[in-house]
Design an enzyme around this catalytic site. Structure first.
Site, PDB file in Angstrom:
ATOM      1  N   TYR A  16       9.775  28.199  10.538  1.00 10.06           N
ATOM      2  CA  TYR A  16       9.134  29.531  10.842  1.00 10.06           C
ATOM      3  C   TYR A  16       7.917  29.597   9.988  1.00 10.06           C
ATOM      4  O   TYR A  16       6.996  30.018   9.271  1.00 10.06           O
ATOM      5  CB  TYR A  16       9.955  30.140  10.451  1.00 10.06           C
ATOM      6  CG  TYR A  16      10.977  31.253  11.520  1.00 10.06           C
ATOM      7  CD1 TYR A  16      10.168  31.486  12.506  1.00 10.06           C
ATOM      8  CD2 TYR A  16      12.112  30.454  11.539  1.00 10.06           C
ATOM      9  CE1 TYR A  16      11.095  32.227  13.091  1.00 10.06           C
ATOM     10  CE2 TYR A  16      13.062  31.093  12.888  1.00 10.06           C
ATOM     11  CZ  TYR A  16      12.773  32.239  13.672  1.00 10.06           C
ATOM     12  OH  TYR A  16      13.996  32.654  14.437  1.00 10.06           O
ATOM     13  N   ASP A 237      28.090  40.230  16.831  1.00  8.62           N
ATOM     14  CA  ASP A 237      27.164  39.132  16.263  1.00  8.62           C
ATOM     15  C   ASP A 237      27.170  39.481  14.423  1.00  8.62           C
ATOM     16  O   ASP A 237      25.912  40.237  14.254  1.00  8.62           O
ATOM     17  CB  ASP A 237      26.236  38.690  16.322  1.00  8.62           C
ATOM     18  CG  ASP A 237      24.990  37.590  14.954  1.00  8.62           C
ATOM     19  OD1 ASP A 237      25.919  37.145  14.699  1.00  8.62           O
ATOM     20  OD2 ASP A 237      23.786  37.465  15.909  1.00  8.62           O
ATOM     21  N   LYS A 266      25.977  32.642   7.592  1.00  8.75           N
ATOM     22  CA  LYS A 266      24.925  33.152   6.842  1.00  8.75           C
ATOM     23  C   LYS A 266      26.197  33.365   5.463  1.00  8.75           C
ATOM     24  O   LYS A 266      26.302  32.480   3.947  1.00  8.75           O
ATOM     25  CB  LYS A 266      24.635  34.449   6.712  1.00  8.75           C
ATOM     26  CG  LYS A 266      23.342  34.007   7.922  1.00  8.75           C
ATOM     27  CD  LYS A 266      22.281  34.673   8.126  1.00  8.75           C
ATOM     28  CE  LYS A 266      20.546  34.809   8.645  1.00  8.75           C
ATOM     29  NZ  LYS A 266      20.003  35.419   9.847  1.00  8.75           N
TER      30      LYS A 266
END
Ligand SMILES: *Cc1c(COP(=O)(O)O)cnc(C)c1O
Length: 431
Positions: A16, A237, A266
């Site tokens: 990114y 999710d 995560k």
């Protein structure tokens, strides 16, 4: 050439990141608790949990110790035809705290793969059952990862634009934010009337990458109910919301209804190792039982259920369920609430929102967008003040590790308040 940042810039391509304009990356040499230390010994408060992964602080001694022990016993083993204690214990643990609808655990490597697995399970589920249900429904501003299936069910944005013609078609409904609830429900009802829908995938209560966009559990319950009536599979999710972020272990705990599948990653390992999990109901699992080839779920990754990663998950789970950690969730929630009271008087700030330990606000500067020009200045400003924040355009959010102290939180709040002066100056400059 000894400088680490320069050596990095010679050969590394960062995620990114526009490499032409990005400043040199900041080398970090050590982490402890909520702090990251650079080469000069400067400490930064990790107010974004290192991209939403860290739960209990960096290098937590309990996790470090458990990993070290495991590393001396078994590093890795193929997970087809074999098993090991860390995989079994971690699965037992997470099923303890997940909604009771969840019965089976499928391991993969990260959040995107956890989503891919859920989508493939949903698609194949209907094929095995001989029903031509091919469509997936998702929220218009959602983010579910960067692989192709995950991108397909994510918002059509600058992130996905170069790949748009390679993505499969998805039906989108608006996020039911305050004032848009009925619209969203009606859109869903209309789509379901018109299409044969396999599954609805959603980020429960908080859409992270969309800019910490929040909506009420009551509305999600209604949307889920609409889907239930047509047996549409519900995929929660919880890659970002899982493991305490929302003030409870899972965002789904705020719901009356239950999902058919849950995606986790995560915080799953406390932010220490890459690991993904897709859980599913007994009904989904049972549908795949049989002797025909098309009934087997042909999906797996080389490092599926890596024992070190699973051990990190177990250690992190043990910390999460401790009363002290649960108390931290409440403490951070309360601190945020008090900060919000202060923020309400700040004219540079709008759209303040909070779900548990996640707090977000927008600066009154131009349109709300990831590409809002103020972003880089805000990021650098925070860093100079030794706080790691990653603004999403003009949106600032705090998503801290649970060990962050009240004093450290106060520092983060102060920096955000100082930022608001920067925004006001910016407005004057551009006018
Ligand atoms: C980050 C994220 C993903 C993707 O996880 P990765 O591990 O980065 O691939 C998927 N869904 C949600 C909601 C996320 O926040």
């Amino acid at each position: 050439m000894n400088n680490l940042a320069q050596r990095d810039q010679q050969i590394i391509w960062h995620p990114y990141t526009q490499m032409q304009t990005a400043p040199p990356p900041l080398p970090i040499v050590r982490g402890e608790g909520a702090l990251l230390y650079d080469e000069a010994g400067t400490a930064y408060i990790d107010a974004v949990s290192s991209w939403w992964v860290n739960l209990h602080g960096h290098c937590h001694p309990h996790i470090t110790q458990r990993i070290t022990e495991q590393l001396n016993r078994l590093d890795h083993v193929i997970f087809a035809g074999f098993t090991h204690e860390p995989a079994v214990v971690l699965a037992e643990n997470i099923l303890q705290i997940l909604p009771t609808s969840q019965a089976k655990v499928f391991y993969s490597d990260n959040g995107s793969t956890a989503v891919e697995v859920a989508l493939k399970m949903a698609m194949q589920y209907w094929q095995i059952r001989g029903q031509a249900r091919t469509k997936i429904i998702a929220f218009r501003d959602s983010y579910h990862g960067d692989t192709f299936g995950a991108m397909s069910v994510s918002s059509r944005s600058a992130f996905t634009q170069p790949f748009e013609k390679y993505l499969f078609e998805v039906l989108f409904v608006d996020v039911p934010v305050t004032g848009r609830e009925e619209e969203s429900i009606n859109q869903l009802k209309a789509l379901i009337q018109e299409h044969d829908v396999a599954a609805f995938i959603f980020e429960p209560l908080v859409l992270g990458t969309a800019g910490m966009v929040m909506y009420a559990p009551e509305i999600l319950d209604k949307l889920m109910q609409v889907c239930r009536e047509k047996q549409i599979l519900l995929i929660a999710d919880e890659v970002m919301t899982g493991f305490g972020r929302t003030g409870r272990n899972f965002a789904c705990e705020y719901l009356t209804g239950q999902p058919d599948m849950v995606c986790l990653s995560k915080g799953l390992t406390g932010g220490v190792m890459a690991l993904g999990v897709t859980t599913c109901s007994q009904n989904i699992y049972d549908t795949f039982l049989g002797t025909e080839p098309h009934q087997t779920f042909f999906h797996g990754h080389s490092y599926t259920a890596n024992p070190i990663a699973c051990t990190a998950g177990i250690a992190s789970y043990e910390l999460l369920v401790q009363p002290e950690t649960q108390a931290h969730l409440q403490r951070i929630t309360t601190q945020h609430q008090q900060f919000i009271e202060r923020l309400r008087k700040n004219p540079a700030v709008k759209n303040i929102r909070q779900t548990g330990t996640i707090l977000a606000l927008e600066f009154n500067t131009g349109p709300t967008s990831y590409f809002n020009q103020i972003r880089d200045r805000l990021y650098n400003f925070a860093l100079v003040h030794q706080v790691l924040l990653r603004p999403l355009g003009n949106i600032i959010y705090i998503l801290p590790p649970y060990c962050i102290s009240d004093a450290q939180l106060a520092t983060v709040y102060e920096v955000i308040e100082k930022m608001s002066t920067l925004v006001t100056d910016n407005l004057h400059e551009s006018s």
